[in-house]
Structures are given as C-alpha cells and as structure tokens.
Design a protein around this motif. Sequence first.
Motif: not given
Length: 467
Positions: A266-280
Amino acid sequence: MKELYKLKLIALAISTTFITACGDAETNIVEKDPIVVEDEHDHGDDDDHDHDDGYTIDSLGRLAVLADDNNEVSFFDLDDNTLLDTFTLNDDSNTLAASPDFRYALIANRTQDYLGFIDSGLWREDHGEHLHDYKQSPAFSSYELTSGSRPTHLVSHDGQLAIFYDGDADSGTVASVEVLTDNDITSATTTLPGISYDINMHGVAEPRGEHLLSTLRRDDADSTSVAKVLPDQVGVYHFHDGEYELEQTLSVTCPDLHGAAQNHDYVAFGCSDGVLLAHQHDEEYEAEKIANIAAVGDLRIGSIYGHEDSETFIGVASGHGGGEAVIVTINPATAQMEELEWQLADGASAVSYSFSAHGEHFLILDSLGFLNVFSAHDHDGEMHWELEGQVDITEQDVSTMPEGMSFSMTVAQNGQFAYVADPIAQHVVQVHLEDLEIESEVELTFAPSAITWLGIAQEEEEDDHDH
C-alpha cells in the motif's frame, strides 16, 4: 590542499524525513584535507575487503553529523568512532539526509533551489557473480541539482528518491518532480526523469518501481483543501520511454494532503479527514479512505511512517506548527485506525520518529531524552504495537538544551542500532535496540543539529553482526 566548491544548497524534506531550511546567500563548500585514520581493515588502497570472500566489508558504517550552526559536516567511522573528515559550508541554513542507497550525504538549502552530495566513501556494487564492496575517504561530489524550485518533500523507497519541488507563487515557478538513484549521483546524470506541473503546490511523490504516485492540485474552485496550496488528489504515473506519463487519477479525494509513506502493498497519504490508501492490482490502483477516529479530533494526520516489511503504518496527527500530537496505527488490510496505547510522559514531546532497519521496531525519541522502542505483536490475528522499553540517552539537565535545538536520531541499515545525538553533552550514543542499552558513543567538539547513517545496507538474512 583545500578545494572550493560553490553551492546553492536546497532544503530537504521526506515524507518520513521532512526537512526545511532558509537562507538566501550563495553557499560554498570547502572540503578540508582528509584526516588520515589508521584502520585495521585498511589495506592501503581504495578497495577494502574484510570477509573471506575477498569482496565484502564488515563495517558498522559511517555517521554524518551536522554542526549546530549548520555550516559544517563531520564524518565518523562507526567501527572505532574516529573522525574521518570535515566539510565546511559557508552558509548556515543547511540540512542533512541520506541518499536512497545510503552512500551519499545530502546537503540541502530550500531557498537556494539546490541539492549537493558528499560521498561517504562506503558502498556496494553488484558484479553479478559476487557483491563488491568499496571503502574510501569521504569526498565532496561535483554533481548538483538546480532544475527545480523549492524542493521540499524528498521520499526514498527501494533505491529511488523522489524530489518534490513546490514551486513558488510569487515568482511564478511551477511544481515539479525528479526521481534520483545513487547511480545517478555517481554517474552525474544530466537529465533525470520526472514530472512538470502547470501550477505550484506543496506536494509529495512516492516512487514505486516503474510507477510514481504524485499529488495533483486542482483549481481552487474545485479543490476540497482548506489551504489551496495543498493538493487533494493523487495521480499514478507510469515510466515509458524515459518519461513519466499520467495513467490514472485516484477518484478518492484527500483534502489538505500532507505526508505519505508506503509498505509492500500500500501507499498511504495523510488527509484532513483521514488517510488515503492506494493498493495496486496489476497496472491499476484502487483507492479507499480510512476516516479519522475520534481521538484525532480536529487535528490532521500530516506525517506517516511506513516500512516495506511492516503491515501497519504509523500516523502522527498534530496542528500546523507542532504542539499536541496524537499517534495512531493504520492497518490497511482491515481499513482500521487505532490510537497507539501509549502516552508521552508529562512535559515531553516527540522530536523524531523512525522504523528500525527491518521494520520490527518503531522508535519515538522524545524531548526529555528518552528513546521509546516499540515492537509489533500479533493478537488474535491483528498487529499491535507495544512499548518494549525506554532508553535514557542523556544524563544532562534537559532544561539546558540550546535554544532552537533538540535531540536527533538516525537508524543503522545493517543491524539493530539507533544513533541519538545529544546537543547538551555534545556526543552521539549508539543504542542496541534488542538489548535496550547504550553500547558506545561518538565524542564531538560541537553541538549536533542533525545526524544520518551512511554505509552498506543489508537485507535481514545478511545481517550477521554480533555486537
């Protein structure tokens, strides 16, 4: 004889090592004549081989230490803690980090739009039939990067470094990305692959083999970010014919995106409302959002730490400019976020975070001089981080910490060691992460502002140091 190299050093920040710097003056680096240190492994030539195979070196590595005035970098041999060389920088707003394969020290100054490199002199080459290690004196590299504006987030993963240049609205310069390897530094690659945007943004890019996941800033009217300079989307770029091409834009938005990390899946990105996860999945990426839990409150997860071998991420939620912080664990497989079941001591604040070399430990260094060592444990099929112990790294009165300074930390990539710099005592201590003990120290003649480990990183099965 001293050699003068003119530099305009940039600032450096990695999602997991976020660095900024100031200063408008042109900067020169002066390389001092090397200090000759007798070493039991020194055979008198450029190559040094200590194992029975005749090609590999058994070394704890080297330590680069930035002085308190940020204009001098010293290199130490961690096998005997002796000083190897010192490089004087004419500017006093420099920062320090390691190249993606840990051969080079990166010296940076953001306002000068420049990145320079100092060779640690310790590296490994794969010669096919065998691995070949080299040991030389540290040396300044003439290679330099000057193509981007305001390089701010730098992210290393699996031998690649993504440099995100923010650009600058006042001067009309746009954001861009360059992807760099240690071989590019050695070979002085003229043109690096990357991305050029049409607007400035405070963004971040995660290198992932032939893919690059990098932020996208939409028009202010469409953006969900409160601070419009922060992006709210992620694009998936694919490397084709020497160029990165945008192949996919993740549909899930990430308001006020800041901070990123990745593990094996996974690749994770920090957001103001949570964490965005990208899965290949094959050539496509799926995206989902893990919403902030109640403990995060009005704070934003702006820093995320990940490791290739760790199933979970560690997120740090805090207000802009620091202050109170909430530490959470993020499990992408179960799409769950939990507050870390541990609190800092009264009066303490976290000053540095890091995974250990192989991801089995997570380290939190606090302002009272305690290195807090966590280990991952499986409970009913779920992974939880628990405090294994604390190491008190200073005997000094922490109230005497020089203004604007703090303890700092780096982690060895070839064993179970962390190194912690103490500006009050003016030394660096070596901490064994399994024994939770201080095993040695590097004496300094100045207060250290930053340190980084350099040398030959090893896979876990190769790690045969027994200290």
